[in-house]
Write an enzyme that holds these catalytic residues in place. Structure first.
Site, mmCIF file in Angstrom:
data_model
loop_
_atom_site.group_PDB
_atom_site.id
_atom_site.type_symbol
_atom_site.label_atom_id
_atom_site.label_comp_id
_atom_site.label_asym_id
_atom_site.label_seq_id
_atom_site.Cartn_x
_atom_site.Cartn_y
_atom_site.Cartn_z
ATOM 1 N N ASP A 12 0.830 -1.207 0.000
ATOM 2 C CA ASP A 12 0.000 0.000 0.000
ATOM 3 C C ASP A 12 0.867 1.261 0.000
ATOM 4 O O ASP A 12 2.004 1.249 0.448
ATOM 5 C CB ASP A 12 -0.930 -0.021 1.224
ATOM 6 C CG ASP A 12 -2.107 0.926 1.061
ATOM 7 O OD1 ASP A 12 -2.405 1.327 -0.081
ATOM 8 O OD2 ASP A 12 -2.731 1.272 2.088
ATOM 9 N N HIS A 29 2.829 3.466 -8.862
ATOM 10 C CA HIS A 29 2.511 2.070 -9.193
ATOM 11 C C HIS A 29 3.670 1.422 -9.962
ATOM 12 O O HIS A 29 4.002 0.261 -9.724
ATOM 13 C CB HIS A 29 1.227 1.994 -10.025
ATOM 14 C CG HIS A 29 -0.002 2.431 -9.276
ATOM 15 N ND1 HIS A 29 -0.246 2.064 -7.980
ATOM 16 C CD2 HIS A 29 -1.051 3.222 -9.648
ATOM 17 C CE1 HIS A 29 -1.397 2.591 -7.579
ATOM 18 N NE2 HIS A 29 -1.902 3.310 -8.570
ATOM 19 N N LEU A 123 11.086 -19.938 -4.450
ATOM 20 C CA LEU A 123 10.010 -19.200 -3.791
ATOM 21 C C LEU A 123 8.643 -19.510 -4.403
ATOM 22 O O LEU A 123 8.470 -19.501 -5.615
ATOM 23 C CB LEU A 123 10.286 -17.687 -3.919
ATOM 24 C CG LEU A 123 9.273 -16.762 -3.249
ATOM 25 C CD1 LEU A 123 9.409 -16.793 -1.725
ATOM 26 C CD2 LEU A 123 9.432 -15.325 -3.736
HETATM 27 C C1 IPE Z 1 -5.640 -2.648 -0.563
HETATM 28 O O1 IPE Z 1 -5.233 -1.344 -0.683
HETATM 29 C C2 IPE Z 1 -5.569 -3.342 -1.885
HETATM 30 C C3 IPE Z 1 -4.231 -3.525 -2.433
HETATM 31 C C4 IPE Z 1 -3.109 -3.200 -1.842
HETATM 32 C C5 IPE Z 1 -4.195 -4.143 -3.738
HETATM 33 P P1 IPE Z 1 -6.266 -0.133 -0.898
HETATM 34 O O2 IPE Z 1 -5.450 1.104 -0.855
HETATM 35 O O3 IPE Z 1 -7.075 -0.369 -2.087
HETATM 36 O O4 IPE Z 1 -7.196 -0.280 0.393
HETATM 37 P P2 IPE Z 1 -8.051 0.776 1.193
HETATM 38 O O5 IPE Z 1 -9.012 1.404 0.239
HETATM 39 O O6 IPE Z 1 -7.076 1.781 1.734
HETATM 40 O O7 IPE Z 1 -8.703 -0.014 2.277
HETATM 41 C C1 IPE Z 2 -1.343 0.298 -3.499
HETATM 42 O O1 IPE Z 2 -1.145 1.671 -3.481
HETATM 43 C C2 IPE Z 2 -1.532 -0.251 -4.890
HETATM 44 C C3 IPE Z 2 -2.910 -0.658 -5.211
HETATM 45 C C4 IPE Z 2 -3.886 -0.737 -4.371
HETATM 46 C C5 IPE Z 2 -3.186 -0.993 -6.586
HETATM 47 P P1 IPE Z 2 -2.367 2.695 -3.507
HETATM 48 O O2 IPE Z 2 -2.746 2.965 -4.909
HETATM 49 O O3 IPE Z 2 -3.458 2.191 -2.640
HETATM 50 O O4 IPE Z 2 -1.710 3.991 -2.878
HETATM 51 P P2 IPE Z 2 -2.349 4.942 -1.781
HETATM 52 O O5 IPE Z 2 -2.758 4.045 -0.658
HETATM 53 O O6 IPE Z 2 -3.510 5.625 -2.425
HETATM 54 O O7 IPE Z 2 -1.243 5.855 -1.405
HETATM 55 MG MG MG Z 3 -4.032 2.446 -0.712
#
Ligand code: IPE
Ligand code: IPE
Ligand code: MG
Length: 235
Positions: A12, A29, A123
């Site tokens: 995240d 990303h 792995l």
């Molecule tokens: C969870 O992260 C999903 C992934 C890391 C793929 P999100 O950023 O989507 O989750 P919320 O919305 O903060 O709960």
């Molecule tokens: C995690 O990073 C990747 C995915 C959920 C695809 P985020 O896109 O959730 O990044 P934040 O949490 O908004 O910073």
């Molecule tokens: Mg996120």
């Protein structure tokens, strides 16, 4: 130091990391996907046997269309690179989640990735894509009900162990350690069945900046804990 056999990660903070650098979310990303390759190798070198990462949740479709599109494009190129790294590093790759909502070419690349790497013995790497824990449970129940109707399974045979075999993670032990990066402390629908007895580790470090040292810190913390199952110490 005891190394957890199975580590699950909620990757995240890509968007926030990019924003902090004055860059668009997609830059985060892209960097996040690159970092995943590095951490995969580090994890294996540390002795981790199973690594399961959350790439895209069933809820992530709700994001703006251009972000979803950019993510799908990134998954396409990531999947292609992953075949090469899997063969170079002896990784066995599996996907969990419902692939049916993905474009057919991406479904095909994921299938090729699994097929090509299936005999690798290093792995065990699980990619959760269009994955949701509740969705996984519902899909499993559907399969189970179908097998019951067809007389392959009787109601009395259903227990936790047999139900686990209907999940996407069949044959994969439950995670010992869950890591979530970037400060949030929730599961966001990740592996809700499998994490029943997992140790949780939360860090403020956003995923693109997460390093081998951060992984080591998580493992050290895991080691300082005493695992208990129903009030009984781990053997
Ligand atoms: C969870 O992260 C999903 C992934 C890391 C793929 P999100 O950023 O989507 O989750 P919320 O919305 O903060 O709960
Ligand atoms: C995690 O990073 C990747 C995915 C959920 C695809 P985020 O896109 O959730 O990044 P934040 O949490 O908004 O910073
Ligand atoms: Mg996120």
């Amino acid at each position: 130091m005891a190394v957890p056999q199975h580590v699950a990660i909620i990757l995240d903070g890509n968007g926030r990391w990019a924003k902090s650098k004055g860059m668009p979310r997609n830059y985060g990303h892209v960097k996040g996907a690159k970092n995943l390759e590095v951490i995969c190798e580090d994890a294996y070198n540390m002795g981790i046997k199973y690594l399961t990462v959350y790439l895209f949740s069933t809820e992530n479709w709700k994001r703006p269309e251009d972000e979803v599109e950019a993510l799908m494009k990134l998954f396409r190129s990531y999947t292609k690179t992953c075949v090469k790294t899997a063969m170079k590093n002896n990784m066995k790759v599996r996907t969990i989640g419902d692939p049916s909502a993905l474009d057919s070419d991406l479904q095909e690349s994921l299938r090729v990735l699994e097929e090509t790497s299936k005999d690798n013995t290093g792995l065990n790497f699980q990619i959760a894509i269009n994955y949701g824990g509740r969705d996984e449970i519902v899909r499993s129940i559907r399969k189970l009900v179908k097998d019951c109707k067809e007389g392959k399974v009787s109601e009395e045979e259903i227990d936790e162990e047999m139900f686990s075999r209907y999940l996407d993670t069949h044959d994969i032990p439950d995670p010992d350690l869950l890591i979530r990066t970037s400060g949030e402390q929730r599961l966001s629908n990740y592996l809700i069945w499998q994490l029943a007895y997992t140790e949780f580790y939360f860090t403020d470090v956003p995923w693109p900046a997460f390093t081998k040292e951060d992984l080591q810190k998580a493992i050290e913390k895991y080691n300082s804990r005493e695992r208990r199952f129903g009030g009984v110490k781990e053997e």
